[in-house]
Design a protein around this motif. Structure first.
Motif, PDB file in Angstrom:
ATOM      1  N   ARG A 141      46.986 -48.469 -31.196  1.00 18.92           N
ATOM      2  CA  ARG A 141      46.058 -48.637 -32.314  1.00 18.92           C
ATOM      3  C   ARG A 141      44.590 -48.565 -31.865  1.00 18.92           C
ATOM      4  NH1 ARG A 141      47.709 -52.301 -36.940  1.00 18.92           N
ATOM      5  NH2 ARG A 141      46.353 -51.365 -38.447  1.00 18.92           N
ATOM      6  N   CYS A 142      44.323 -48.922 -30.615  1.00 17.54           N
ATOM      7  CA  CYS A 142      42.954 -48.965 -30.083  1.00 17.54           C
ATOM      8  C   CYS A 142      42.318 -47.573 -30.137  1.00 17.54           C
ATOM      9  CB  CYS A 142      42.971 -49.468 -28.644  1.00 17.54           C
ATOM     10  SG  CYS A 142      41.343 -49.511 -27.879  1.00 17.54           S
ATOM     11  N   GLU A 143      41.101 -47.522 -30.664  1.00 15.31           N
ATOM     12  CA  GLU A 143      40.359 -46.265 -30.766  1.00 15.31           C
ATOM     13  C   GLU A 143      39.180 -46.208 -29.793  1.00 15.31           C
ATOM     14  OE1 GLU A 143      39.315 -45.879 -34.910  1.00 15.31           O
ATOM     15  OE2 GLU A 143      41.380 -45.410 -35.480  1.00 15.31           O
ATOM     16  N   GLY A 144      39.034 -47.210 -28.942  1.00 11.47           N
ATOM     17  CA  GLY A 144      37.990 -47.190 -27.919  1.00 11.47           C
ATOM     18  C   GLY A 144      36.577 -47.422 -28.426  1.00 11.47           C
ATOM     19  N   HIS A 145      36.434 -48.190 -29.506  1.00 12.66           N
ATOM     20  CA  HIS A 145      35.097 -48.474 -30.029  1.00 12.66           C
ATOM     21  C   HIS A 145      34.269 -49.299 -29.048  1.00 12.66           C
ATOM     22  CE1 HIS A 145      35.804 -46.896 -34.079  1.00 12.66           C
ATOM     23  NE2 HIS A 145      37.032 -47.371 -33.947  1.00 12.66           N
ATOM     24  N   GLY A 146      34.901 -50.148 -28.271  1.00  9.93           N
ATOM     25  CA  GLY A 146      34.212 -50.928 -27.244  1.00  9.93           C
ATOM     26  C   GLY A 146      33.590 -52.227 -27.701  1.00  9.93           C
ATOM     27  N   LEU A 147      33.811 -52.609 -28.947  1.00 13.09           N
ATOM     28  CA  LEU A 147      33.228 -53.862 -29.421  1.00 13.09           C
ATOM     29  C   LEU A 147      33.815 -55.056 -28.676  1.00 13.09           C
ATOM     30  CD1 LEU A 147      33.100 -53.140 -33.253  1.00 13.09           C
ATOM     31  CD2 LEU A 147      31.254 -52.964 -31.582  1.00 13.09           C
ATOM     32  N   CYS A 148      35.077 -54.984 -28.307  1.00  8.02           N
ATOM     33  CA  CYS A 148      35.693 -56.077 -27.551  1.00  8.02           C
ATOM     34  C   CYS A 148      35.029 -56.221 -26.186  1.00  8.02           C
ATOM     35  CB  CYS A 148      37.193 -55.864 -27.403  1.00  8.02           C
ATOM     36  SG  CYS A 148      37.672 -54.331 -26.585  1.00  8.02           S
ATOM     37  N   ALA A 149      34.743 -55.105 -25.538  1.00 12.93           N
ATOM     38  CA  ALA A 149      34.082 -55.145 -24.237  1.00 12.93           C
ATOM     39  C   ALA A 149      32.655 -55.674 -24.350  1.00 12.93           C
ATOM     40  CB  ALA A 149      34.090 -53.760 -23.605  1.00 12.93           C
ATOM     41  N   GLU A 150      32.004 -55.427 -25.463  1.00  5.01           N
ATOM     42  CA  GLU A 150      30.665 -55.987 -25.686  1.00  5.01           C
ATOM     43  C   GLU A 150      30.743 -57.488 -25.893  1.00  5.01           C
ATOM     44  OE1 GLU A 150      28.667 -54.012 -28.905  1.00  5.01           O
ATOM     45  OE2 GLU A 150      28.893 -52.045 -27.971  1.00  5.01           O
ATOM     46  N   GLN A 151      31.739 -57.946 -26.656  1.00  3.47           N
ATOM     47  CA  GLN A 151      31.889 -59.366 -26.959  1.00  3.47           C
ATOM     48  C   GLN A 151      32.416 -60.168 -25.761  1.00  3.47           C
ATOM     49  OE1 GLN A 151      31.095 -61.055 -29.839  1.00  3.47           O
ATOM     50  NE2 GLN A 151      30.173 -59.146 -30.525  1.00  3.47           N
ATOM     51  N   ALA A 152      33.322 -59.586 -25.007  1.00  2.66           N
ATOM     52  CA  ALA A 152      33.967 -60.292 -23.894  1.00  2.66           C
ATOM     53  C   ALA A 152      34.067 -59.382 -22.669  1.00  2.66           C
ATOM     54  CB  ALA A 152      35.345 -60.775 -24.323  1.00  2.66           C
ATOM     55  N   PRO A 153      32.934 -59.094 -22.026  1.00  4.28           N
ATOM     56  CA  PRO A 153      32.954 -58.168 -20.889  1.00  4.28           C
ATOM     57  C   PRO A 153      33.742 -58.676 -19.685  1.00  4.28           C
ATOM     58  CG  PRO A 153      30.795 -59.182 -21.126  1.00  4.28           C
ATOM     59  CD  PRO A 153      31.598 -59.573 -22.331  1.00  4.28           C
ATOM     60  N   GLY A 154      33.978 -59.977 -19.604  1.00  2.00           N
ATOM     61  CA  GLY A 154      34.787 -60.512 -18.517  1.00  2.00           C
ATOM     62  C   GLY A 154      36.276 -60.367 -18.761  1.00  2.00           C
ATOM     63  N   VAL A 155      36.631 -59.957 -19.971  1.00  2.00           N
ATOM     64  CA  VAL A 155      38.038 -59.847 -20.350  1.00  2.00           C
ATOM     65  C   VAL A 155      38.441 -58.396 -20.598  1.00  2.00           C
ATOM     66  CG1 VAL A 155      39.775 -60.583 -22.035  1.00  2.00           C
ATOM     67  CG2 VAL A 155      37.947 -62.154 -21.370  1.00  2.00           C
ATOM     68  N   PHE A 156      37.553 -57.621 -21.204  1.00  2.00           N
ATOM     69  CA  PHE A 156      37.845 -56.231 -21.566  1.00  2.00           C
ATOM     70  C   PHE A 156      36.791 -55.295 -21.002  1.00  2.00           C
ATOM     71  CE2 PHE A 156      39.213 -58.945 -25.116  1.00  2.00           C
ATOM     72  CZ  PHE A 156      40.563 -58.675 -25.125  1.00  2.00           C
ATOM     73  N   SER A 157      37.215 -54.082 -20.695  1.00  2.00           N
ATOM     74  CA  SER A 157      36.271 -53.027 -20.320  1.00  2.00           C
ATOM     75  C   SER A 157      36.863 -51.692 -20.753  1.00  2.00           C
ATOM     76  CB  SER A 157      35.986 -53.037 -18.820  1.00  2.00           C
ATOM     77  OG  SER A 157      37.167 -52.812 -18.083  1.00  2.00           O
ATOM     78  N   LEU A 158      35.987 -50.704 -20.866  1.00  2.00           N
ATOM     79  CA  LEU A 158      36.410 -49.348 -21.197  1.00  2.00           C
ATOM     80  C   LEU A 158      36.142 -48.455 -20.003  1.00  2.00           C
ATOM     81  CD1 LEU A 158      35.019 -48.826 -24.813  1.00  2.00           C
ATOM     82  CD2 LEU A 158      37.342 -49.405 -24.150  1.00  2.00           C
ATOM     83  N   ASP A 159      37.069 -47.545 -19.728  1.00  2.00           N
ATOM     84  CA  ASP A 159      36.834 -46.579 -18.663  1.00  2.00           C
ATOM     85  C   ASP A 159      36.031 -45.394 -19.209  1.00  2.00           C
ATOM     86  OD1 ASP A 159      38.645 -44.870 -19.993  1.00  2.00           O
ATOM     87  OD2 ASP A 159      40.300 -45.379 -18.645  1.00  2.00           O
TER      88      ASP A 159
END
Length: 65
Positions: free
Chosen positions: A9-27
Protein backbone atom coordinates in the motif's frame (compact mmCIF):
# COMPACT_ATOMS: atom_id res chain seq x y z
CA UNK A 1 3.87 -0.71 20.84
CA UNK A 2 4.71 -2.04 17.39
CA UNK A 3 4.01 -0.52 13.99
CA UNK A 4 3.11 -2.68 11.03
CA UNK A 5 3.67 -1.58 7.45
CA UNK A 6 1.61 -2.61 4.45
CA UNK A 7 4.42 -2.29 1.91
CA UNK A 8 2.07 -3.01 -1.00
CA UNK A 9 0.00 0.00 0.00
CA UNK A 10 2.96 2.35 0.67
CA UNK A 11 3.45 4.92 -2.10
CA UNK A 12 6.69 6.42 -0.75
CA UNK A 13 5.34 9.84 0.21
CA UNK A 14 7.87 10.00 3.06
CA UNK A 15 5.67 11.68 5.63
CA UNK A 16 6.41 8.88 8.10
CA UNK A 17 10.14 9.44 7.68
CA UNK A 18 9.63 13.16 8.31
CA UNK A 19 7.58 12.49 11.45
CA UNK A 20 9.75 9.66 12.82
CA UNK A 21 13.20 9.69 11.18
CA UNK A 22 14.57 7.36 13.85
CA UNK A 23 12.00 4.74 12.91
CA UNK A 24 11.43 5.12 9.15
CA UNK A 25 13.53 6.14 6.18
CA UNK A 26 13.19 6.11 2.41
CA UNK A 27 15.87 4.87 0.05
CA UNK A 28 16.76 6.54 -3.25
CA UNK A 29 13.85 4.74 -4.97
CA UNK A 30 11.31 5.86 -2.32
CA UNK A 31 11.32 2.39 -0.79
CA UNK A 32 10.40 2.42 2.88
CA UNK A 33 12.69 1.01 5.56
CA UNK A 34 11.18 0.33 8.98
CA UNK A 35 14.09 0.21 11.42
CA UNK A 36 12.10 -1.69 14.08
CA UNK A 37 10.23 -4.13 11.83
CA UNK A 38 8.58 -6.76 14.02
CA UNK A 39 10.03 -5.26 17.20
CA UNK A 40 8.79 -2.98 19.94
CA UNK A 41 9.27 0.71 19.22
CA UNK A 42 11.59 2.15 21.88
CA UNK A 43 9.91 4.56 24.29
CA UNK A 44 11.80 7.56 22.92
CA UNK A 45 10.30 6.98 19.45
CA UNK A 46 6.70 6.17 20.37
CA UNK A 47 5.21 9.66 20.12
CA UNK A 48 6.88 10.24 16.75
CA UNK A 49 5.77 6.78 15.57
CA UNK A 50 2.14 7.56 16.40
CA UNK A 51 2.46 10.83 14.47
CA UNK A 52 3.90 8.89 11.52
CA UNK A 53 0.98 6.43 11.57
CA UNK A 54 -1.49 9.32 11.64
CA UNK A 55 0.29 11.18 8.83
CA UNK A 56 0.30 8.38 6.26
CA UNK A 57 -2.02 9.51 3.42
CA UNK A 58 -2.62 5.93 2.22
CA UNK A 59 -2.99 4.28 5.65
CA UNK A 60 -0.04 1.96 5.06
CA UNK A 61 0.99 2.12 8.74
CA UNK A 62 -0.85 0.68 11.70
CA UNK A 63 -0.03 0.95 15.39
CA UNK A 64 -0.30 -2.33 17.27
CA UNK A 65 -0.56 -2.58 21.06
Amino acid sequence: MKVSVDYARCEGHGLCAEQAPGVFSLDDDAGLTHHFEGAEIPDEHRTASRAAVNSCPVAALRALP
